[in-house]
Design a protein around this motif. Structure first.
Motif, mmCIF file in Angstrom:
data_model
loop_
_atom_site.group_PDB
_atom_site.id
_atom_site.type_symbol
_atom_site.label_atom_id
_atom_site.label_comp_id
_atom_site.label_asym_id
_atom_site.label_seq_id
_atom_site.Cartn_x
_atom_site.Cartn_y
_atom_site.Cartn_z
ATOM 1 N N GLY A 122 0.812 -1.210 0.000
ATOM 2 C CA GLY A 122 0.000 0.000 0.000
ATOM 3 C C GLY A 122 0.845 1.259 0.000
ATOM 4 O O GLY A 122 0.536 2.233 -0.700
ATOM 5 N N LYS A 123 1.916 1.268 0.778
ATOM 6 C CA LYS A 123 2.798 2.435 0.815
ATOM 7 C C LYS A 123 3.417 2.696 -0.552
ATOM 8 O O LYS A 123 3.522 3.850 -0.996
ATOM 9 C CB LYS A 123 3.905 2.228 1.856
ATOM 10 C CG LYS A 123 3.423 2.284 3.296
ATOM 11 C CD LYS A 123 4.589 2.079 4.261
ATOM 12 C CE LYS A 123 4.108 2.164 5.706
ATOM 13 N NZ LYS A 123 5.238 1.976 6.655
ATOM 14 N N ILE A 124 3.823 1.636 -1.215
ATOM 15 C CA ILE A 124 4.449 1.783 -2.535
ATOM 16 C C ILE A 124 3.441 2.278 -3.561
ATOM 17 O O ILE A 124 3.718 3.225 -4.321
ATOM 18 C CB ILE A 124 5.069 0.441 -2.964
ATOM 19 C CG1 ILE A 124 6.259 0.099 -2.058
ATOM 20 C CG2 ILE A 124 5.505 0.490 -4.429
ATOM 21 C CD1 ILE A 124 6.749 -1.331 -2.185
ATOM 22 N N LEU A 125 2.265 1.664 -3.604
ATOM 23 C CA LEU A 125 1.251 2.081 -4.574
ATOM 24 C C LEU A 125 0.802 3.515 -4.319
ATOM 25 O O LEU A 125 0.534 4.271 -5.261
ATOM 26 C CB LEU A 125 0.054 1.129 -4.529
ATOM 27 C CG LEU A 125 0.332 -0.323 -4.945
ATOM 28 C CD1 LEU A 125 -0.961 -1.135 -4.901
ATOM 29 C CD2 LEU A 125 0.960 -0.394 -6.331
ATOM 30 N N ALA A 126 0.718 3.909 -3.054
ATOM 31 C CA ALA A 126 0.352 5.286 -2.738
ATOM 32 C C ALA A 126 1.456 6.258 -3.150
ATOM 33 O O ALA A 126 1.186 7.355 -3.663
ATOM 34 C CB ALA A 126 0.058 5.421 -1.238
ATOM 35 N N HIS A 127 2.694 5.854 -2.964
ATOM 36 C CA HIS A 127 3.821 6.739 -3.274
ATOM 37 C C HIS A 127 3.894 7.058 -4.762
ATOM 38 O O HIS A 127 4.279 8.168 -5.145
ATOM 39 C CB HIS A 127 5.127 6.090 -2.821
ATOM 40 C CG HIS A 127 6.309 7.013 -2.860
ATOM 41 N ND1 HIS A 127 6.408 8.142 -2.079
ATOM 42 C CD2 HIS A 127 7.445 6.974 -3.614
ATOM 43 C CE1 HIS A 127 7.557 8.752 -2.323
ATOM 44 N NE2 HIS A 127 8.204 8.074 -3.262
ATOM 45 N N VAL A 128 3.507 6.105 -5.595
ATOM 46 C CA VAL A 128 3.549 6.360 -7.045
ATOM 47 C C VAL A 128 2.213 6.890 -7.565
ATOM 48 O O VAL A 128 2.038 7.059 -8.779
ATOM 49 C CB VAL A 128 3.979 5.107 -7.833
ATOM 50 C CG1 VAL A 128 5.400 4.705 -7.442
ATOM 51 C CG2 VAL A 128 3.007 3.953 -7.635
ATOM 52 N N GLY A 129 1.260 7.136 -6.660
ATOM 53 C CA GLY A 129 0.014 7.789 -7.049
ATOM 54 C C GLY A 129 -1.096 6.885 -7.526
ATOM 55 O O GLY A 129 -2.079 7.362 -8.104
ATOM 56 N N LEU A 130 -1.004 5.579 -7.251
ATOM 57 C CA LEU A 130 -2.025 4.657 -7.736
ATOM 58 C C LEU A 130 -3.183 4.459 -6.767
ATOM 59 O O LEU A 130 -4.264 4.029 -7.167
ATOM 60 C CB LEU A 130 -1.394 3.305 -8.072
ATOM 61 C CG LEU A 130 -0.535 3.298 -9.337
ATOM 62 C CD1 LEU A 130 0.220 1.978 -9.463
ATOM 63 C CD2 LEU A 130 -1.400 3.535 -10.575
ATOM 64 N N ILE A 131 -2.950 4.712 -5.487
ATOM 65 C CA ILE A 131 -4.026 4.677 -4.488
ATOM 66 C C ILE A 131 -3.825 5.841 -3.541
ATOM 67 O O ILE A 131 -2.755 6.456 -3.509
ATOM 68 C CB ILE A 131 -4.062 3.353 -3.691
ATOM 69 C CG1 ILE A 131 -2.803 3.201 -2.833
ATOM 70 C CG2 ILE A 131 -4.237 2.165 -4.627
ATOM 71 C CD1 ILE A 131 -2.858 2.006 -1.888
ATOM 72 N N ASP A 132 -4.850 6.150 -2.760
ATOM 73 C CA ASP A 132 -4.738 7.203 -1.759
ATOM 74 C C ASP A 132 -3.855 6.737 -0.604
ATOM 75 O O ASP A 132 -3.803 5.539 -0.280
ATOM 76 C CB ASP A 132 -6.121 7.574 -1.210
ATOM 77 C CG ASP A 132 -6.998 8.246 -2.257
ATOM 78 O OD1 ASP A 132 -6.438 8.871 -3.186
ATOM 79 O OD2 ASP A 132 -8.235 8.141 -2.148
ATOM 80 N N GLY A 133 -3.171 7.685 0.023
ATOM 81 C CA GLY A 133 -2.356 7.375 1.184
ATOM 82 C C GLY A 133 -3.203 7.238 2.438
ATOM 83 O O GLY A 133 -4.432 7.366 2.404
ATOM 84 N N GLY A 134 -2.557 7.002 3.565
ATOM 85 C CA GLY A 134 -3.258 6.871 4.830
ATOM 86 C C GLY A 134 -2.422 6.112 5.828
ATOM 87 O O GLY A 134 -1.255 5.782 5.563
ATOM 88 N N ASP A 135 -3.012 5.811 6.993
ATOM 89 C CA ASP A 135 -2.273 5.061 8.002
ATOM 90 C C ASP A 135 -2.195 3.583 7.584
ATOM 91 O O ASP A 135 -2.774 3.167 6.578
ATOM 92 C CB ASP A 135 -2.909 5.218 9.378
ATOM 93 C CG ASP A 135 -4.361 4.746 9.431
ATOM 94 O OD1 ASP A 135 -4.737 3.872 8.623
ATOM 95 O OD2 ASP A 135 -5.119 5.250 10.279
ATOM 96 N N ASN A 136 -1.474 2.801 8.370
ATOM 97 C CA ASN A 136 -1.237 1.413 7.992
ATOM 98 C C ASN A 136 -2.524 0.609 7.835
ATOM 99 O O ASN A 136 -2.664 -0.200 6.919
ATOM 100 C CB ASN A 136 -0.336 0.736 9.029
ATOM 101 C CG ASN A 136 1.099 1.209 8.954
ATOM 102 O OD1 ASN A 136 1.463 1.974 8.056
ATOM 103 N ND2 ASN A 136 1.921 0.781 9.895
ATOM 104 N N GLY A 137 -3.470 0.849 8.737
ATOM 105 C CA GLY A 137 -4.731 0.122 8.646
ATOM 106 C C GLY A 137 -5.487 0.441 7.374
ATOM 107 O O GLY A 137 -6.045 -0.451 6.726
#
Length: 244
Positions: free
Chosen positions: A64-79
């Motif tokens: 999730g962190k990787i996909l968010a970093h490249v703009g494919l999903i929204d960021g957020g906390d670990n959960g």
């Protein structure tokens, strides 16, 4: 083939694959996300494990962190990131398809045991004659004729000094003959699809935090290059208008 039981060992005895090909998500996805192979901790248990729990087991927050970093999903906390990846993997009609470059589990002999992780695993396998044969077969079968809807393939792993990027590109270009170009040091493309390498979700130590930009390390530049390539790959394409 006996699923998750049939195995093949290289002639020198250094590498082993277990036949357990699986994939998740939409078969006509816009974005394909590929790991290297399924982890060895899952081998021998896949037939009794719920399908949607198998992919990236234990690593979905990092995914999730990787996909968010490249703009494919929204960021957020670990959960929130874990929940987002859970939903994407389980969605048969979504934007994403998930799988691995090598559809079988790959392991390397370490003394009297077999290990599926470790330094140089990715580039070492595809550089070995046995591994290159397996990887070539997988690339031809699963990447040669991707759906028309697919515009981006995200690949976990870069290898030592980019070796995995170079080896994977050679395999994919062989499977997909045509006009290829270098997008940047972590991405390449043919006339239809862009392939972007990102940090591996199971990278050890501080590799992933640095790739994500923490601490201002130079590795963060590769994360930015991946984001740029993803953005360009998914940008609206110009409409061709023929002259009257």
């Amino acid at each position: 083939m006996n699923f998750d039981r049939t195995q093949r060992v290289s002639q020198d005895g250094d590498w082993r694959i277990t036949a357990n090909p699986l994939a998740w998500g939409d078969t006509n996805a816009e974005v394909v996300v590929l790991g290297f192979s399924k982890g060895p901790t899952q081998a021998g248990e896949l037939a009794t494990t719920p399908h949607d729990q198998i992919a990236y087991k234990g690593g979905r927050v990092a995914v999730g962190k990787i996909l968010a970093h490249v703009g494919l999903i929204d960021g957020g906390d670990n959960g929130r990131l874990r929940t987002a990846v859970d939903r994407l993997i389980a969605d048969p009609d979504g934007r994403f398809h998930f799988g691995s470059l090598i559809r079988c589990t790959v392991e390397r002999r370490d003394g009297t045991t077999w290990k599926g992780t470790g330094s140089g695993m990715l580039d070492g396998f595809v550089a070995d004659p046995f591994g290159r044969e397996v990887a070539t077969n997988c690339a031809r079968r699963f990447l040669a004729n991707l759906p028309a809807s697919t515009r981006l393939v995200v690949m976990f792993g870069m290898g030592t000094k980019g070796n995995y990027i170079r080896q994977a590109r050679a395999l994919i270009q062989q499977a997909r003959p045509g006009r290829w170009r270098t997008v940047n040091e972590v991405a390449y493309a043919d006339e239809k699809i862009t392939f972007v390498h990102v940090e591996h979700f199971a990278s050890q130590g501080n590799l992933l935090p640095r790739w994500l930009g923490e601490g201002g390390h130079d590795r963060g530049r590769l994360g930015l290059r991946a984001r740029e390539a993803v953005t360009a790959a998914l940008a609206p394409r110009p409409i061709s208008v023929s002259a009257a």
